[in-house]
Write a protein that holds these residues in place. Structure first.
Motif, PDB file in Angstrom:
ATOM      1  N   ASP A 163       2.213  -1.447   4.727  1.00  0.00           N
ATOM      2  CA  ASP A 163       1.568  -0.139   4.729  1.00  0.00           C
ATOM      3  C   ASP A 163       2.653   0.932   4.716  1.00  0.00           C
ATOM      4  O   ASP A 163       3.310   1.183   5.723  1.00  0.00           O
ATOM      5  N   SER A 167      -2.668   6.746   6.580  1.00  0.00           N
ATOM      6  CA  SER A 167      -3.492   5.700   7.199  1.00  0.00           C
ATOM      7  C   SER A 167      -3.301   5.777   8.706  1.00  0.00           C
ATOM      8  O   SER A 167      -2.193   6.023   9.191  1.00  0.00           O
ATOM      9  N   LEU A 173      -6.949  -4.657   7.920  1.00  0.00           N
ATOM     10  CA  LEU A 173      -5.779  -5.344   7.387  1.00  0.00           C
ATOM     11  C   LEU A 173      -5.808  -6.831   7.721  1.00  0.00           C
ATOM     12  O   LEU A 173      -5.501  -7.686   6.872  1.00  0.00           O
ATOM     13  N   LEU A 178       0.854  -1.179   0.000  1.00  0.00           N
ATOM     14  CA  LEU A 178       0.000   0.000   0.000  1.00  0.00           C
ATOM     15  C   LEU A 178       0.895   1.236   0.000  1.00  0.00           C
ATOM     16  O   LEU A 178       1.527   1.565   1.002  1.00  0.00           O
ATOM     17  N   LYS A 185       4.239  -1.977   8.911  1.00  0.00           N
ATOM     18  CA  LYS A 185       3.804  -0.589   8.759  1.00  0.00           C
ATOM     19  C   LYS A 185       4.952   0.372   9.036  1.00  0.00           C
ATOM     20  O   LYS A 185       5.697   0.197  10.000  1.00  0.00           O
TER      21      LYS A 185
END
Length: 250
Positions: free
Chosen positions: A135, A149, A159, A67, A171
């Motif tokens: 992420d 996010s 997720l 992402l 992340k």
């Protein structure tokens, strides 16, 4: 550092700068990607986004969701060292996708690049679950990167719905405090859904990476796997890989 290409588009300044064989993508002064075809290791935080895959054996991480693509630094790292079957990259900025394809070699047959809002795309996604979700969603504000996010329970629950039962979520956090205040750390119920949690940091970068695994993992195992990899071995004097790793307590 020379400017290879630049363009103003929709009020944003995009630049591709070169330094030797390295290319770097900037948007409004914020560095989004670095790529050198001679060596995928960037000596930056993007390396840390890949490293949690080494908690798993070879051939285990096959289907990866990224992402936030930028210029594709993480994609090059994953393809060279993890070798997944499929990488799906979601990127809201269509100009960055075009730059990635033109200047950063994003033409690999196992990479599916999708122009979409990553959060909306994930909410409506109905396909196979992923082994690994990364992420790396950021926007620019006054020349500084800002996470787009949230690290709250709602986001991590979403997720988890798209993750395999033995998968992992990675992340990128702007700094350590954001990570220690994230939902998997502060929310016991959510945190218990992960069997292992780690924090990766870089000696020359403020960003930290949270790795949240659905399996019990051992940091010694990861370190042994990295040492065994000739392209990554951090014990070699010529290695560009720099990282710190410790267990993250809930």
């Amino acid at each position: 550092m020379a400017i290879l290409w630049q363009k103003n588009h929709n009020g944003a300044l995009y630049q591709v700068r070169t330094a030797g064989n390295s290319r770097r993508l900037y948007k409004d002064g914020v560095l989004h990607s670095a790529y050198n075809p001679s060596h995928a290791v960037t000596a930056n935080a993007w390396d840390l986004l890949m490293l949690p895959a080494f908690f798993y054996p070879d051939d285990k991480i096959q289907n990866i969701l990224l992402l936030g693509v930028g210029g594709g630094s993480v994609i090059h790292l994953l393809n060279r060292y993890v070798k997944p079957r499929q990488i799906t990259g979601i990127e809201f900025d269509q100009t960055q996708l075009a730059i990635g394809k033109r200047f950063f070699g994003l033409s690999q047959p196992n990479v599916d690049l999708i122009h979409a809002d990553a959060i909306t795309w994930l909410e409506t996604y109905q396909g196979p679950a992923f082994d690994m979700i990364i992420d790396d969603l950021f926007v620019e504000n006054l020349g500084e990167p800002v996470a787009s996010s949230k690290a709250d329970s709602k986001w991590f629950t979403l997720l988890l719905k798209k993750l395999k039962t033995d998968g992992l979520i990675v992340k990128n956090f702007i700094e350590k405090n954001s990570l220690v205040q994230s939902a998997p750390v502060t929310n016991k119920s959510l945190g218990n859904r992960f069997k292992s949690k780690f924090i990766f940091s870089h000696p020359y970068n403020e960003n930290v990476i949270g790795a949240f695994l659905k399996i019990s993992a051992d940091s010694n195992y990861l370190r042994k796997r990295l040492v065994a990899n000739q392209g990554l071995n951090p014990l070699k004097k010529t290695s560009r890989l720099r990282y710190r790793l410790r267990k993250l307590n809930t």
